[in-house]
Design an enzyme around this catalytic site. Sequence first.
Site, PDB file in Angstrom:
ATOM      1  CG  ASP A  60       0.110  -0.493   2.547  1.00 52.32           C
ATOM      2  OD1 ASP A  60       0.482  -0.021   2.584  1.00 52.32           O
ATOM      3  OD2 ASP A  60      -0.973   0.303   3.888  1.00 52.32           O
ATOM      4  CE1 TYR A  62       7.421   3.725   0.271  1.00 50.10           C
ATOM      5  CE2 TYR A  62       7.152   5.672  -1.392  1.00 50.10           C
ATOM      6  CZ  TYR A  62       7.879   4.460  -0.473  1.00 50.10           C
ATOM      7  OH  TYR A  62       9.193   3.166  -1.449  1.00 50.10           O
ATOM      8  CG  PHE A  73       8.151  -0.167  -4.674  1.00 51.52           C
ATOM      9  CD1 PHE A  73       8.510  -0.526  -2.730  1.00 51.52           C
ATOM     10  CD2 PHE A  73       7.991  -1.617  -5.084  1.00 51.52           C
ATOM     11  CE1 PHE A  73       8.524  -1.902  -2.656  1.00 51.52           C
ATOM     12  CE2 PHE A  73       7.197  -2.506  -4.642  1.00 51.52           C
ATOM     13  CZ  PHE A  73       7.677  -2.659  -3.010  1.00 51.52           C
ATOM     14  CG  HIS A 182       7.879  -6.070   0.826  1.00 49.50           C
ATOM     15  ND1 HIS A 182       9.044  -4.488   1.001  1.00 49.50           N
ATOM     16  CD2 HIS A 182       7.398  -4.956   0.052  1.00 49.50           C
ATOM     17  CE1 HIS A 182       8.045  -3.670   0.876  1.00 49.50           C
ATOM     18  NE2 HIS A 182       7.125  -3.590  -0.094  1.00 49.50           N
TER      19      HIS A 182
END
Length: 215
Positions: A60, A62, A73, A182
């Site tokens: 999801d 930031y 990202f 991740h």
Amino acid sequence: MHESWKPFLNSEFEKPYFEELARFLHEAYEARTIYPRKSLVFSAFATDLNEIKVVILGQDPYHTPGAAEGLAFSVPPSQPVPPSLVNIYKEIDADIGKHVNPNGSLRAWQKQGVLLLNTVLTVEAHKAGSHRGKGWETFTTATIGYLNRERPHLVFILWGRDARNKKSLIDSSRHLILESPHPSPLSAHSGFFGNHHFSRANEFLEKHGLAPINW
């Protein structure tokens, strides 16, 4: 949003689950601080559907001020590079040489046909995961299924549990699936580092007569 996405998006927007999601988002944006701002929620879909070569799935957005810009990202150039992206850059450096982005913005990747899609597209400030289970997962499942059907020879890069849960939607006989833990500092040393996803993605693209990504 790019014109090429309109048939798919208009179809999804009319479905009951998305109407319910839209009501939730309207109330949330009115009552609380939500990221990214409304105009950026669908930023990933500015990528021409017909030009997409690589799909990177995040989790999801930031949840800190100024960071979310609707691309998984990625952060605006004025923002510090987040820890997960620091690790992504480290893996690029180890895999294929020095990364080319001078800051935390990944828009250069987007312009080359990389779809930077989170599995959930909004979040409440300072509350990671706060918009899970509200309907976004249904939407991004539909998006991955649509890409799987409509586009040939894609590279799907799945980092982390939320992204890897979408693996069953992808036909591995037509597309390349790359998956690992991740890049978060909590999990990067458990298999993200050393995954060689960037070189493997480019090898697949070149095999199918497509230009590699300048990572």
